[in-house]
Design a protein around this motif. Structure first.
Motif, short mmCIF file in Angstrom:
data_model
loop_
_atom_site.label_atom_id
_atom_site.label_comp_id
_atom_site.label_asym_id
_atom_site.label_seq_id
_atom_site.Cartn_x
_atom_site.Cartn_y
_atom_site.Cartn_z
N LEU A 111 0.83 -1.20 0.00
CA LEU A 111 0.00 0.00 0.00
C LEU A 111 0.86 1.25 0.00
O LEU A 111 1.83 1.35 0.75
N THR A 153 -2.19 4.16 -4.02
CA THR A 153 -2.85 2.88 -4.27
C THR A 153 -4.37 3.01 -4.19
O THR A 153 -4.90 3.63 -3.27
N VAL A 171 -7.52 0.73 -3.53
CA VAL A 171 -7.80 -0.58 -2.94
C VAL A 171 -9.21 -1.02 -3.30
O VAL A 171 -10.15 -0.22 -3.23
N MET A 228 -4.73 0.71 5.49
CA MET A 228 -4.67 1.92 4.66
C MET A 228 -4.28 3.14 5.49
O MET A 228 -3.45 3.95 5.05
#
Length: 216
Positions: free
Chosen positions: A63, A67, A69, A99
């Motif tokens: 991450l 990024t 997700v 995150m």
């Protein structure tokens, strides 16, 4: 190169479609799945990672701030084997925590249209959703609602996608969507078109912190 998609549940119907669509658009893709052999696709921009949504240490290092997700996790028990689960909510909790630790902000979470009965669907469809679908999948939907609550409280740039009946039909690129409102007569959509929406709206701020309904 567009950026990086990290897809958790990359062997599932929507997950695999997102992997393929993102690669076709020049994204780097990190495909996270418990059994890597289930994803037979190879591509110069694809990295396949053996990981588990409930064990963020298996994917957290991939991450970054850029990024995107996607949580495409799911349970394939069938409508007549609804059992208590915390996979969706606990999976979201682990993803969101990872995150936040790594500074990633953009995420998609797949939910379901019948989690909340749309008032603009035909009366018969509303009846079926309330009295049949919600009852058959009562425990799964309960966990999806908890998941949605966790996502909404995260403060990240999330989008919750609530597709109607999913099909395996081919990509059309022609569909409707509504953000934080109900979509009239949204009865079905292909997994390929759900993937198309998410890849092409990854940087669309109009979908940030929004619940999206999709359909033809």
């Amino acid at each position: 190169m567009e950026g990086t998609f990290l897809v958790i549940g990359a062997a599932g119907g929507i997950g695999q479609q997102v992997v393929e669509t993102a690669l076709s658009q020049g994204w780097r893709v990190i495909a996270v799945l418990r059994t890597p052999a289930k994803l037979s696709l190879t591509h110069p921009l694809l990295t396949v990672v053996k990981g588990d949504v409930l064990q963020p240490a298996t994917y957290e290092t991939y991450l970054t701030e850029s990024t995107v997700v996607l949580s495409a996790i799911g349970i394939t028990r069938g409508v007549f084997r609804d059992e208590a689960t915390t996979l969706y909510s606990e999976g979201a909790r682990q993803i969101l925590g990872a995150m936040q630790r790594r500074g990633a902000r953009r995420a998609y979470f797949i939910s379901a249209s019948a989690v909340e009965i749309s008032p603009v669907l035909p009366a018969f469809v509303r009846w079926v959703a309330k009295h049949i679908v919600q009852k058959l999948l009562r425990q799964m939907y309960a966990d999806l609602r908890i998941m949605e609550g966790l996502v909404k409280e995260s403060g990240l740039d999330w989008t919750i996608v609530r597709p109607p009946r999913l099909t395996d039909k081919k990509l059309t690129g022609k569909y409707r969507y509504a953000v934080n409102s109900f979509l009239r007569n949204a009865l079905s959509i292909s997994r390929a078109d759900v993937a198309h929406f998410m890849v092409h709206h990854a940087s669309d701020r109009g979908t940030y912190q929004g619940v999206v309904e999709l359909g033809y």
